[in-house]
Design a protein around this motif. Structure first.
Motif, PDB file in Angstrom:
ATOM      1  N   LEU A  13       0.905  -0.980  -0.002  1.00 22.40           N
ATOM      2  CA  LEU A  13      -0.225  -0.034   0.160  1.00 22.40           C
ATOM      3  C   LEU A  13       0.966   1.218   0.062  1.00 22.40           C
ATOM      4  O   LEU A  13       0.760   2.029  -0.590  1.00 22.40           O
ATOM      5  N   ARG A  14       1.894   1.280   0.850  1.00 22.36           N
ATOM      6  CA  ARG A  14       2.731   2.409   0.872  1.00 22.36           C
ATOM      7  C   ARG A  14       3.438   2.617  -0.614  1.00 22.36           C
ATOM      8  O   ARG A  14       3.608   3.670  -1.182  1.00 22.36           O
ATOM      9  N   ALA A  15       3.882   1.628  -1.338  1.00 20.12           N
ATOM     10  CA  ALA A  15       4.540   1.539  -2.550  1.00 20.12           C
ATOM     11  C   ALA A  15       3.535   2.290  -3.612  1.00 20.12           C
ATOM     12  O   ALA A  15       3.656   2.960  -4.548  1.00 20.12           O
ATOM     13  N   GLU A  16       2.227   2.055  -3.439  1.00 18.76           N
ATOM     14  CA  GLU A  16       1.025   2.443  -4.325  1.00 18.76           C
ATOM     15  C   GLU A  16       0.783   4.086  -3.990  1.00 18.76           C
ATOM     16  O   GLU A  16       0.068   4.679  -4.492  1.00 18.76           O
ATOM     17  N   GLY A  17       1.385   4.430  -3.000  1.00 18.77           N
ATOM     18  CA  GLY A  17       1.218   5.707  -2.608  1.00 18.77           C
ATOM     19  C   GLY A  17       0.153   6.229  -1.455  1.00 18.77           C
ATOM     20  O   GLY A  17      -0.228   7.251  -1.338  1.00 18.77           O
ATOM     21  N   CYS A  18      -0.250   5.017  -1.170  1.00 18.08           N
ATOM     22  CA  CYS A  18      -1.445   5.185   0.085  1.00 18.08           C
ATOM     23  C   CYS A  18      -0.907   5.794   1.519  1.00 18.08           C
ATOM     24  O   CYS A  18       0.224   5.396   1.848  1.00 18.08           O
ATOM     25  N   CYS A  19      -1.616   6.583   2.044  1.00 18.70           N
ATOM     26  CA  CYS A  19      -1.430   7.236   3.394  1.00 18.70           C
ATOM     27  C   CYS A  19      -2.151   6.037   4.368  1.00 18.70           C
ATOM     28  O   CYS A  19      -3.085   5.635   4.426  1.00 18.70           O
ATOM     29  N   ILE A  20      -0.975   5.834   5.202  1.00 19.25           N
ATOM     30  CA  ILE A  20      -1.432   4.559   6.053  1.00 19.25           C
ATOM     31  C   ILE A  20      -0.969   5.097   7.630  1.00 19.25           C
ATOM     32  O   ILE A  20       0.174   5.689   7.831  1.00 19.25           O
ATOM     33  N   ILE A  21      -1.932   5.323   8.535  1.00 15.76           N
ATOM     34  CA  ILE A  21      -1.696   5.655  10.030  1.00 15.76           C
ATOM     35  C   ILE A  21      -1.514   4.409  10.838  1.00 15.76           C
ATOM     36  O   ILE A  21      -2.597   3.613  10.957  1.00 15.76           O
TER      37      ILE A  21
END
Length: 79
Positions: A13-21
């Protein structure tokens, strides 16, 4: 095995540019997964930056030790 699967999913998800908290006290996870870290102690933000920046800011190589330094004590409550 579930921890590894979660790490892989978060990394994807990070590699796809998603913001994760992610809220955790496990600094190994923070070091591996987080680009930006906010350290909170007693309801206040005491530091913010990348894991590397927080280590540089404190002069401590280990993020776990830097975290303890930033929050004030081993228990996370400044005296």
């Amino acid at each position: 095995m579930s921890t590894r699967a979660l790490r892989r999913a978060l990394a994807a998800l990070r590699a796809e540019g998603c913001c994760i908290i992610l809220a955790t006290h496990v600094m190994q996870e923070v070091t591996q997964l987080c680009d930006d870290v906010i350290v909170i102690a007693q309801g206040r933000t005491v530091a913010q930056g990348s894991p590397q920046e927080l280590c540089r800011q404190t002069g401590i190589a280990s993020l776990e030790d830097a975290f303890v330094h930033l929050v004030g004590t081993e228990e996370g409550i400044a005296a």
